[in-house]
Design a protein around this motif. Sequence first.
Motif, mmCIF file in Angstrom:
data_model
loop_
_atom_site.group_PDB
_atom_site.id
_atom_site.type_symbol
_atom_site.label_atom_id
_atom_site.label_comp_id
_atom_site.label_asym_id
_atom_site.label_seq_id
_atom_site.Cartn_x
_atom_site.Cartn_y
_atom_site.Cartn_z
ATOM 1 N N SER A 396 -15.857 -8.314 -16.432
ATOM 2 C CA SER A 396 -15.829 -7.051 -17.168
ATOM 3 C C SER A 396 -15.293 -5.893 -16.334
ATOM 4 O O SER A 396 -15.013 -4.822 -16.862
ATOM 5 C CB SER A 396 -17.232 -6.700 -17.689
ATOM 6 O OG SER A 396 -18.173 -6.697 -16.631
ATOM 7 N N LEU A 397 -15.121 -6.118 -15.040
ATOM 8 C CA LEU A 397 -14.515 -5.110 -14.159
ATOM 9 C C LEU A 397 -13.022 -5.366 -14.021
ATOM 10 O O LEU A 397 -12.200 -4.471 -14.215
ATOM 11 C CB LEU A 397 -15.188 -5.137 -12.786
ATOM 12 C CG LEU A 397 -14.723 -4.118 -11.757
ATOM 13 C CD1 LEU A 397 -14.999 -2.703 -12.234
ATOM 14 C CD2 LEU A 397 -15.406 -4.370 -10.412
ATOM 15 N N PHE A 398 -12.685 -6.608 -13.694
ATOM 16 C CA PHE A 398 -11.275 -7.006 -13.593
ATOM 17 C C PHE A 398 -10.894 -7.712 -14.893
ATOM 18 O O PHE A 398 -10.659 -8.915 -14.921
ATOM 19 C CB PHE A 398 -11.073 -7.905 -12.381
ATOM 20 C CG PHE A 398 -11.290 -7.195 -11.074
ATOM 21 C CD1 PHE A 398 -10.257 -6.509 -10.449
ATOM 22 C CD2 PHE A 398 -12.543 -7.196 -10.473
ATOM 23 C CE1 PHE A 398 -10.461 -5.845 -9.246
ATOM 24 C CE2 PHE A 398 -12.762 -6.539 -9.268
ATOM 25 C CZ PHE A 398 -11.711 -5.858 -8.660
ATOM 26 N N ASP A 399 -10.869 -6.925 -15.966
ATOM 27 C CA ASP A 399 -10.641 -7.501 -17.294
ATOM 28 C C ASP A 399 -9.148 -7.599 -17.588
ATOM 29 O O ASP A 399 -8.317 -7.083 -16.832
ATOM 30 C CB ASP A 399 -11.361 -6.666 -18.358
ATOM 31 C CG ASP A 399 -10.839 -5.239 -18.429
ATOM 32 O OD1 ASP A 399 -9.636 -5.057 -18.679
ATOM 33 O OD2 ASP A 399 -11.632 -4.296 -18.229
ATOM 34 N N PRO A 400 -8.774 -8.275 -18.684
ATOM 35 C CA PRO A 400 -7.344 -8.490 -18.972
ATOM 36 C C PRO A 400 -6.513 -7.213 -19.064
ATOM 37 O O PRO A 400 -5.312 -7.248 -18.805
ATOM 38 C CB PRO A 400 -7.375 -9.231 -20.311
ATOM 39 C CG PRO A 400 -8.688 -9.929 -20.319
ATOM 40 C CD PRO A 400 -9.637 -8.996 -19.624
#
Length: 413
Positions: A396-400
């Motif tokens: 959820s931090l490095f999301d798409p």
Amino acid sequence: MSYDWSRPALTPILPCRKLIGPLKDMATEVATASAGLEKSIAKVTARTLGERLRLINSYYSNLIEGHKTTIPEIEAALASRFVDKPERRYAQELCAAHVLTEREFMAELEHDPRMDICSADVLSRLHASFYSHLPADHLCTHQAGGFTGIPVMPGNLRDGQVSVDGQTQHGPNADALPRHMAIFHDAFTPQAFHGDEKLIAAAISHHRLTWLHPFRDGNGRISRLHTGLYLAGIHVNQCNLWSLSRGFSRNKDGYMLNLRATDSPERVNAQVFFDEALTADFCRFFFEICLDQIRFMRNLLRLEEIDRRIEWLVRTTIMTTDKDLAPEAERLLRAVFREGKIPRGRIPEIVGMAERTARRRVTMPLERLNLLTSETPKGPVSLGLPGGALPFLFPSLFDPSIIGQEYGEQSII
């Protein structure tokens, strides 16, 4: 109304007693929550993750300015690899410079905790450092149509007037700016405050510095870099486990609205003052952003969730990247996340294998994938966070939306 721009324009330094009480409560909550977050994981792991979050700070600070790239493109820029599209390359260059400047000044602060954070010298060096990491084109200001012929003059205070909206004057006259920078230093240096007031001063100083607009270009980025440095200097978010810029960017309209609402000073008895209530409103907004990002990271770093994501990472790696990796690697990654460093002699016990088998099926593959790092070949191992692992461990931090297509769920490399 005609303003006397030669007068000090940075007061109130702190809101009055009626307004500051609730802000003190919020400041205490921010400091306590941030400290609790840092204590929730091993210090070595926190520092490793904090270093990766410099990419997040950079990405979102530049997104606020309207320049979008991706995390893999930032990593590529740090390795001097750039895309062909001019706008994307421009964003890459800015983001890489942001990461390098933040890294440099945080290291300086760690070496010298007495750094005079609010001095004109530090601010000028911060600005000069940022531009030193950029190609020569960036030494001219930039507008929607591209670079202008106007020199940025890195590290030098602006020598002309500025208007953010193209109509009204923003900040003091250029000839009054050196004096205002001295006022800024004396007013907001952390040593002038005690306890929770330091964090309130950090919030207000962020607005006052953006209002001063001390340089020809790059003021928004420099202000956010400076505020991160200020927070670390007062022992808040020292490991960089949460991102203020991410919070500002995700509520960009609120950020800009609160900055602009606080911008307009009024003249009272030949002195220029900012509105106390609006200043307090900005502090509340600032602290709400801090708390939102701390809570987000606290949920993201829950150990049961980390364990599940490590399992997902290892299983995907075995299926797609390295079939020599044993499933028991999950146990070692969980251990290094929790403890920070693991002596190599403990690895066979942790994974339940003979020493040679553990080295061949667990330690060596994980080091090859940069999921384990070590300062020496025989030294203890700690967690590595290669770019391809970030969407697995912190989805959820490095999301798409920020990792683009370079990193998918099919492989960690």
